[in-house]
Design an enzyme around this catalytic site. Structure first.
Site, PDB file in Angstrom:
ATOM      1  N   LYS A 114     -21.326  -5.538   3.659  1.00 42.72           N
ATOM      2  CA  LYS A 114     -20.485  -5.045   2.562  1.00 42.72           C
ATOM      3  C   LYS A 114     -20.154  -6.173   1.585  1.00 42.72           C
ATOM      4  O   LYS A 114     -20.181  -5.991   0.362  1.00 42.72           O
ATOM      5  CB  LYS A 114     -19.183  -4.434   3.113  1.00 42.72           C
ATOM      6  CG  LYS A 114     -19.386  -3.128   3.883  1.00 42.72           C
ATOM      7  CD  LYS A 114     -18.090  -2.353   4.099  1.00 42.72           C
ATOM      8  CE  LYS A 114     -17.264  -2.902   5.247  1.00 42.72           C
ATOM      9  NZ  LYS A 114     -16.123  -2.012   5.597  1.00 42.72           N
TER      10      LYS A 114
ATOM     11  N   TYR B 190     -12.001  -4.720  10.236  1.00 43.01           N
ATOM     12  CA  TYR B 190     -11.354  -4.215  11.446  1.00 43.01           C
ATOM     13  C   TYR B 190     -11.225  -5.337  12.451  1.00 43.01           C
ATOM     14  O   TYR B 190     -12.198  -5.681  13.138  1.00 43.01           O
ATOM     15  CB  TYR B 190     -12.160  -3.031  12.001  1.00 43.01           C
ATOM     16  CG  TYR B 190     -12.221  -1.905  11.007  1.00 43.01           C
ATOM     17  CD1 TYR B 190     -11.236  -0.911  10.993  1.00 43.01           C
ATOM     18  CD2 TYR B 190     -13.216  -1.868  10.029  1.00 43.01           C
ATOM     19  CE1 TYR B 190     -11.260   0.092  10.046  1.00 43.01           C
ATOM     20  CE2 TYR B 190     -13.245  -0.865   9.079  1.00 43.01           C
ATOM     21  CZ  TYR B 190     -12.262   0.107   9.088  1.00 43.01           C
ATOM     22  OH  TYR B 190     -12.278   1.094   8.147  1.00 43.01           O
TER      23      TYR B 190
ATOM     24  N   HIS C 163      -8.122   3.307  -3.871  1.00 42.16           N
ATOM     25  CA  HIS C 163      -9.066   3.550  -2.785  1.00 42.16           C
ATOM     26  C   HIS C 163     -10.052   4.618  -3.221  1.00 42.16           C
ATOM     27  O   HIS C 163      -9.736   5.453  -4.061  1.00 42.16           O
ATOM     28  CB  HIS C 163      -8.334   4.056  -1.538  1.00 42.16           C
ATOM     29  CG  HIS C 163      -7.488   3.009  -0.869  1.00 42.16           C
ATOM     30  ND1 HIS C 163      -7.390   2.903   0.490  1.00 42.16           N
ATOM     31  CD2 HIS C 163      -6.716   2.020  -1.379  1.00 42.16           C
ATOM     32  CE1 HIS C 163      -6.561   1.906   0.802  1.00 42.16           C
ATOM     33  NE2 HIS C 163      -6.139   1.358  -0.331  1.00 42.16           N
TER      34      HIS C 163
ATOM     35  N   ALA D  93     -19.603   2.637   3.715  1.00 42.69           N
ATOM     36  CA  ALA D  93     -18.911   1.985   2.608  1.00 42.69           C
ATOM     37  C   ALA D  93     -19.849   1.076   1.829  1.00 42.69           C
ATOM     38  O   ALA D  93     -19.754   0.961   0.602  1.00 42.69           O
ATOM     39  CB  ALA D  93     -17.714   1.195   3.134  1.00 42.69           C
TER      40      ALA D  93
ATOM     41  N   GLU E  43       0.827  -1.206   0.000  1.00 47.47           N
ATOM     42  CA  GLU E  43       0.000   0.000   0.000  1.00 47.47           C
ATOM     43  C   GLU E  43       0.862   1.257   0.000  1.00 47.47           C
ATOM     44  O   GLU E  43       1.847   1.346   0.718  1.00 47.47           O
ATOM     45  CB  GLU E  43      -0.930   0.005   1.223  1.00 47.47           C
ATOM     46  CG  GLU E  43      -1.851   1.208   1.257  1.00 47.47           C
ATOM     47  CD  GLU E  43      -3.037   1.012   2.184  1.00 47.47           C
ATOM     48  OE1 GLU E  43      -3.641  -0.083   2.148  1.00 47.47           O
ATOM     49  OE2 GLU E  43      -3.358   1.934   2.951  1.00 47.47           O
TER      50      GLU E  43
ATOM     51  N   GLN F  28      -7.490  -3.639   8.650  1.00 41.47           N
ATOM     52  CA  GLN F  28      -6.724  -2.637   9.377  1.00 41.47           C
ATOM     53  C   GLN F  28      -5.520  -3.336  10.008  1.00 41.47           C
ATOM     54  O   GLN F  28      -5.546  -4.556  10.202  1.00 41.47           O
ATOM     55  CB  GLN F  28      -7.650  -2.064  10.467  1.00 41.47           C
ATOM     56  CG  GLN F  28      -7.058  -1.014  11.366  1.00 41.47           C
ATOM     57  CD  GLN F  28      -6.545   0.182  10.597  1.00 41.47           C
ATOM     58  OE1 GLN F  28      -5.504   0.079   9.928  1.00 41.47           O
ATOM     59  NE2 GLN F  28      -7.279   1.279  10.655  1.00 41.47           N
TER      60      GLN F  28
ATOM     61  N   TYR G  57       1.429  -2.171   4.762  1.00 37.56           N
ATOM     62  CA  TYR G  57       1.345  -0.717   4.811  1.00 37.56           C
ATOM     63  C   TYR G  57       2.766  -0.184   4.731  1.00 37.56           C
ATOM     64  O   TYR G  57       3.492  -0.208   5.726  1.00 37.56           O
ATOM     65  CB  TYR G  57       0.646  -0.274   6.100  1.00 37.56           C
ATOM     66  CG  TYR G  57      -0.807  -0.715   6.140  1.00 37.56           C
ATOM     67  CD1 TYR G  57      -1.749  -0.034   5.372  1.00 37.56           C
ATOM     68  CD2 TYR G  57      -1.221  -1.794   6.895  1.00 37.56           C
ATOM     69  CE1 TYR G  57      -3.086  -0.443   5.370  1.00 37.56           C
ATOM     70  CE2 TYR G  57      -2.548  -2.216   6.912  1.00 37.56           C
ATOM     71  CZ  TYR G  57      -3.476  -1.532   6.143  1.00 37.56           C
ATOM     72  OH  TYR G  57      -4.786  -1.926   6.137  1.00 37.56           O
TER      73      TYR G  57
END
Lengths: 646, 646
Positions: A219, A199, A129, A177, A65, A230, A323
């Site tokens: 979702k 999450y 994103h 979302a 990312e 996350q 990340y």
């Protein structure tokens, strides 16, 4: 007995052959031949299918990312990083959406343009994103349409952060979302692969962990294809979350988000934003060394490696999402230690492919842009179809003009001062230009002690393959044959050859020797006399900036100069010398003298006038030796030319 | 100075490169890439352009005239003659129009169908004659539409002979060839090349020689592209006629019609029909030897050769048109003595190309039909486009069914009695079938003293190339590996190689070793075990008549098994092993056992049951050795299989 053996012919083709009568002339009307060579399945599958295939094959993967840069210079650097980190073999990268940075605009720092560059110019499978709060449906639809137009195929659907302190539902807008997921599916059907966020500790604003799991399920049921989580600090956190997801019926891939701690401040900031709590045992280690960046990074790498190992060993995790915070070292180190980093990137083709869906079938390019692939992609971006199998008689290749030398992804990585050090603060004549070329070839420092690591036609040091020709190249550059592109002849080396190999293993690759250079008209006149002796063996194209063109190519046909033969496949010929494209390349090759080199100097300065003189008077020459099984004769051609000149 | 040298880049591409701004994104929309490899200009030019090019190159040519046969058997023979005489390299052949023989019908003896077969199945540039008197406009238009639909591109426009004794003008019909020329141009624009007849002595019904010249000029000005003359006996006759034509402004090519005297009766008949007078000096020679056919033919050849030499030496004649009377010997002899017969026919591709305009770009075919090219053309005749460059992922190649084994151009040249002598009046078991295959390979007579010169899968004796493998093939056929197709591996032989060469000179050709055979399930089971050892090296497809299919081909992709690398051109790969096409070929290959072999015997006879057993129980196998630079491993595969069986 035989019927029990491997039946790998697909059911459909068996049934077609059984019911033979259905194959009559009627059905021949829809005989639309797809000339797609499935050299590289990665180019033809959507992201969710790649994930499925990798999982089925038991093949672990990683993804990276990045966030969009703040400045144009940072953008140039980020693109170089994409190229370097792309070589490690991520399944995809993703680019975050920065509402404050005009994310859908055409600015070189926007999320949209960075994702576009990653896909089209760096050839990386990319997720863009997108957040939805505080935006109208029309805005969102506009962004999605633009993303589709640019060739982006994957969206990470997020709510985004509220503007004020408190979260307030908007009546007509998108509030969650899931609204964005539904919107994408209703407006774009199945075009995009959709990713959503999970999450492991529950969303900080959720009523409860269980409620948050139910939102996640919504979702997924609204059309998301997979979940990226996350960050978290303990593998148990993720594994419990994953089991809880599965328990309530979430069956799509769930990819753990890994955050290698790289520094005290970045950790603190991230924790604040994500409202996560750092476990006490980590705090205990970090606090005492908080001013020692290297120590923290080492610890972060160690921690990430052991957590990743636990995740992979669980058997539940097939891919890891990193990340990176736009940094290379820590993530690369973790991946190398996990054995996930691709140490020996196999090239599917001799040039870097683009990931735009309309370029999926592309497998032939003119050799001229070998060192400027991004420029080639830019100049052909408006094409509706791309050559595959053959280049063909491209009587109208319609290359776009290259006027936008300022575009960040076409810019030199080196700033003006460095270029001057390499290419000369002051030129004293054509010979000083010969010297620059020679230093670039040899890797030796120039007379001021600076190495020449790039040229206007090549932003990187000499390719390994070109190194094979180093001695000869040095010799000819010293004498004013200013080479900008070359390849040795290859008569059937294994496709796994570390230097010249490409394509699937078990194959053989071939090349015709190629040499491209600038030279004075004096040299060119002698060369033309010499070439008469090589009439049938050597094809040449010689052109000056005005377009005066001399060639012995029959009927303007392209000459294949790189090809490969593979088990169970058709021939692949990825590189050609195309006479028509050469005239378009010529404009660019000559312009680079001025745009990249002459403009370093003051107008009317002697240095600038020397470059201008070369630009105005030299010829651009390319030579192909068609007799690839014999010893390359192009050096002999050049030797004969120098001899004639003496 | 340099500007004065060869400027072979076309003006249009230079100007395109000069006016660079016109090559922007706007014009990229019409970026229609033609993937046509101009391997062989003959395939891409119309007849009149070929004539012009040959004339400009100072390259003399010849053409051949045939009339349609009376019987189906004669049609089979004529097609074989087309194949043999086509190898000598005629620029075109023409087929006369026989009003009495229902010339536009679908009968196998009609002018239309013979011309169709010459173009589509023999790959010959062909002119179809057409007469117009006593026919309605609609009839004529219908014939022309049909000709166009069949891929015929050239018409010889003639008046035709009157029905009664006296010529009477019809008010609404066509009365002269010029009417037909005008009709073709008005209804079909420039689609057809049109030829008209010229009479070096004037048309017998013309008022005068001069009046006839004026009629000829009218025909040319109405749109005819060239002229073929009536036969004549002295070169002066033609040369005077040609000068007279030029004097009144006829500038198109005029091709002399040459009639080698082949026999007393045929000469008399022709003279009667054409109302020509045989010069006394010729009569004087012929009358005394009129019963000695060989002597007359020798004299005729002599006479024709010396007249042709005079014509060619005049510098006014570039091509010669031969009235063959459907015979081979005399015309071939004349052409050989003139040095016009092509002694070393260079193949543009490894297989015989078709001359249908829609097949112009075709340059890839599956290897399975290598010995049955006419069947391949037949089964793909409904295709709208043909593969070139690549075969592609032909998920739907839609081959037409082959039910019409009776079609004259697909028939065996040998009658039933001959086939029985070759393949056995009575079979005693599978071994007697093995023997037939073995005799075909070795060329040795069978136990009854008959040579086996053809097989159901191959109407000709073993190809020279297959001869390279003769010893190994003999060995394996003896043991029940019944081979029907094979090629050796070739690692870069010159394209001019007399056995395996094809394409332009200066190139290199390559092949992967290929072996295709029928074998019992016992052999196949052992083979499959052996093939495990060769998993990455050998691709295989194994199928029985029911379509049970075993393969290790990845994703049903084709495997290129013949390719060539040429100076200044893209790679050509004319032959592939395509897994999907193999299932269509399988139907044909198995059916040939029954249609061509089993049906020679009485129903329920033991011989027929043996063939039926093989048809029902054997497998069709193909093997490709991908490692073409190494020694062919397929013989080792077969040896290992036999060893395992022992």
């Amino acid at each position: 007995m035989v019927n029990e053996t491997q039946q790998s012919c697909s059911a459909s083709s068996s049934s077609r052959s059984d019911g033979g009568s259905s194959s009559g002339s009627e059905s021949s009307k829809d005989n639309s031949r797809c000339s797609t060579p499935v050299l590289d399945a990665d180019r033809h599958e959507r992201l969710r299918e790649k994930m499925r295939r990798r999982q089925e094959a038991g093949d672990k993967w990683f993804s990276l990312e990045f966030f969009p840069p703040r400045t144009a210079n940072a953008a140039v650097n980020l693109i170089s990083r994409f190229d370097r980190m792309g070589a490690g073999g991520p399944l995809f990268i993703d680019v975050t959406w920065h509402p404050a940075g005009d994310p859908g605009s055409d600015k070189e720092t926007s999320s949209m343009i960075i994702a576009n560059t990653a896909v089209n110019y760096c050839g990386l499978e990319t997720i863009l994103h997108m957040t939805c709060c505080n935006q109208t449906k029309d805005d969102i639809t506009g962004h999605l349409q633009k993303a589709k137009r640019l060739g982006l195929k994957n969206i990470m659907a997020l709510r985004g952060d509220p503007v004020g302190e408190e979260w307030e539902e908007e009546v007509d807008g998108f509030n969650y979302a899931v609204d964005l997921v539904k919107h994408i599916r209703s407006e774009f059907d199945d075009y995009f692969d959709i990713c959503v966020a999970g999450y492991p500790k529950g969303h900080p604003e959720a009523e409860s962990y269980e409620a948050d799991l139910r939102h996640l399920k919504e979702k997924v049921f609204a059309g998301a294809d997979f979940i990226i989580t996350q960050l978290f600090f303990r593998s148990e956190t993720f594994l419990k979350f994953m089991k809880d997801c599965q328990a309530i019926g979430i069956t799509c891939p769930i990819i753990p988000g890994i955050f290698p701690i790289q520094g005290y401040h970045s950790l603190r900031q991230l924790v604040k934003l994500s409202k996560l709590e750092v476990p006490q045992e980590i705090k205990d280690v970090i606090e005492p060394i908080k001013d020692n960046d290297a120590a923290i990074r080492n610890y972060g790498v160690e921690l990430a490696v052991s957590m990743c190992r636990e995740l992979l060993d669980s058997g539940m995790v097939h891919g890891l999402h990193f990340y990176t915070l736009n940094r290379e070292v820590a993530t690369t180190e973790v991946l190398k230690r996990l054995g996930l980093w691709n140490e020996d990137p196999r090239r599917p083709l001799p040039w870097a492919v683009s990931a735009h869906p309309k370029r999926r079938v592309e497998d032939v390019r003119p050799i001229f842009w070998a060192s400027r692939p991004k420029s080639y992609i830019y100049r052909t971006q408006e094409w509706d179809d791309f050559p595959n199998g053959r280049w063909g008689n491209s009587s109208s290749p319609a290359f776009g003009e290259l006027r936008d030398y300022y575009l960040f992804y076409l810019k030199s990585k080196s700033p003006r001062e460095e270029l001057l050090k390499m290419w000369g603060e002051e030129l004293t004549g054509e010979e000083s230009v010969f010297e620059v070329f020679t230093c670039y070839i040899t890797g030796e420092p120039n007379r001021n002690g600076h190495k020449v690591t790039c040229m206007p036609w090549n932003d990187d040091p000499l390719a390994t393959e070109t190194n094979l020709l180093k001695d000869q190249l040095e010799k000819v550059n010293r004498r004013g044959i200013l080479t900008i592109n070359s390849q040795p002849n290859i008569n059937g080396k294994p496709s796994t050859d570390p230097i010249v190999g490409w394509g699937p293993s078990g194959g053989y690759v071939f090349q015709k020797a190629y040499l491209e250079f600038f030279a004075s008209s004096e040299i060119v006149m002698a060369l033309l006399k010499v070439l008469k002796k090589y009439e049938l063996r050597v094809n040449y194209h010689i052109v000056n900036v005005k377009g005066q063109n001399i060639t012995n190519a029959p009927d303007l046909q392209p000459n294949a100069v790189t090809w490969g033969i593979f088990p169970g496949r058709e021939i692949i010929q990825p590189t050609v010398v195309d006479p028509v494209s050469f005239l378009y390349w010529k404009d660019e090759a000559f312009a680079l003298w001025i745009e990249q080199w002459a403009k370093l100097y003051e107008e009317e300065s002697p240095s600038r006038m020397i470059i201008q003189y070369i630009h105005d008077n030299y010829y651009l020459v390319n030579l192909v030796d068609n007799d690839f099984p014999l010893e390359n004769c192009l050096w002999q051609v050049v030797d004969d030319t120098f001899e004639l000149l003496n």
